[in-house]
Design an enzyme around this catalytic site. Structure first.
Site, PDB file in Angstrom:
ATOM      1  N   SER A 150      62.252 104.766 122.982  1.00  0.00           N
ATOM      2  CA  SER A 150      61.108 104.344 122.581  1.00  0.00           C
ATOM      3  C   SER A 150      61.833 103.737 120.667  1.00  0.00           C
ATOM      4  O   SER A 150      62.160 105.017 120.596  1.00  0.00           O
ATOM      5  CB  SER A 150      59.735 105.256 122.901  1.00  0.00           C
ATOM      6  OG  SER A 150      58.943 104.466 121.670  1.00  0.00           O
ATOM      7  N   TYR A 163      55.765 113.596 122.553  1.00  0.00           N
ATOM      8  CA  TYR A 163      56.811 112.019 122.580  1.00  0.00           C
ATOM      9  C   TYR A 163      58.123 111.873 121.706  1.00  0.00           C
ATOM     10  O   TYR A 163      58.556 111.820 122.611  1.00  0.00           O
ATOM     11  CB  TYR A 163      55.611 111.898 123.201  1.00  0.00           C
ATOM     12  CG  TYR A 163      56.263 110.274 123.720  1.00  0.00           C
ATOM     13  CD1 TYR A 163      56.852 110.054 125.335  1.00  0.00           C
ATOM     14  CD2 TYR A 163      56.664 109.439 123.137  1.00  0.00           C
ATOM     15  CE1 TYR A 163      57.115 108.781 126.281  1.00  0.00           C
ATOM     16  CE2 TYR A 163      57.021 108.186 123.592  1.00  0.00           C
ATOM     17  CZ  TYR A 163      57.047 108.109 124.562  1.00  0.00           C
ATOM     18  OH  TYR A 163      57.469 107.375 125.907  1.00  0.00           O
ATOM     19  N   LYS A 167      61.899 111.788 122.533  1.00  0.00           N
ATOM     20  CA  LYS A 167      62.564 109.809 122.436  1.00  0.00           C
ATOM     21  C   LYS A 167      63.903 110.164 121.411  1.00  0.00           C
ATOM     22  O   LYS A 167      64.380 109.044 121.184  1.00  0.00           O
ATOM     23  CB  LYS A 167      61.847 109.424 122.473  1.00  0.00           C
ATOM     24  CG  LYS A 167      60.523 108.494 123.193  1.00  0.00           C
ATOM     25  CD  LYS A 167      61.553 108.741 124.776  1.00  0.00           C
ATOM     26  CE  LYS A 167      60.627 109.200 126.215  1.00  0.00           C
ATOM     27  NZ  LYS A 167      61.855 108.488 126.938  1.00  0.00           N
TER      28      LYS A 167
END
Length: 189
Positions: A150, A163, A167
């Protein structure tokens, strides 16, 4: 329709392929001739996607089978890989798409359990899966591993910190695996 690329005779194992990006990847790989494994936690949702793909293709190109698995459990990943080999013979392409984000907010308030889950599911499971399929790819001197990351792995976030960290780690995992296995003709992106 002329294909974008030819995946005829290839098997693609795609995690998180019951919706979103993973579902789109499964559809397109099957259109290009691959046999795809639809996998996520819920068998019924996976089956609906596989049925959709198989009906669309009418066996003219690739096709889809269902092997549900919860990627947070290593034993389920081992079963996923073993069952893929049992049903389809080998794994040519691994797409690590599944990920979680159980917490939204500033990192200072993130419970340890949420951070541990993010790191385990989003990074460790990709590490496990890659190393479960790499031996056969090395033996054939051919294979492809795709780890979906991402833009969050490149920037900070006030509400998705855990998160984003996972990533960024996925990006580094790809670089490390590419250095280790690229010389053996394994493509890792």
């Amino acid at each position: 329709m002329q294909g974008l690329f030819d995946l005829t005779g290839k098997t693609a194992l795609i995690t998180g392929s019951s919706k979103g990006i993973g579902r789109a990847i499964a559809h397109e790989m099957a259109r290009q001739g691959a046999q795809v494994v639809i996998s996520s936690r819920k068998a019924d949702i996976c089956q609906a996607v596989a049925d959709e793909i198989n009906a669309e293709l009418e066996k003219a190109a690739g096709g889809a089978v269902v092997i549900p698995a919860n990627i947070s459990h290593k034993e389920e990943l081992e079963r996923l890989v073993d069952e893929t080999r049992s049903q389809l013979g080998r794994i040519d392409i691994l797409v690590c798409n599944a990920a979680v984000n159980p917490y939204y907010g500033p990192m200072k308030d993130m419970p340890d359990s949420a951070f541990e889950k993010i790191l385990g599911v989003n990074i460790q499971s990709n590490h496990w899966l890659a190393h479960m399929v790499l031996p056969e790819m090395v033996e054939r001197r051919d294979g492809s591993i795709i780890i979906v990351s991402s833009v969050g792995g490149l920037r900070g976030s006030a509400v998705l910190g855990g998160y984003c960290i996972s990533k960024a780690a996925d990006l580094q995992l790809v670089r490390n695996l590419a250095v280790e296995y690229g010389p053996q003709n394994i493509r890792i992106n």
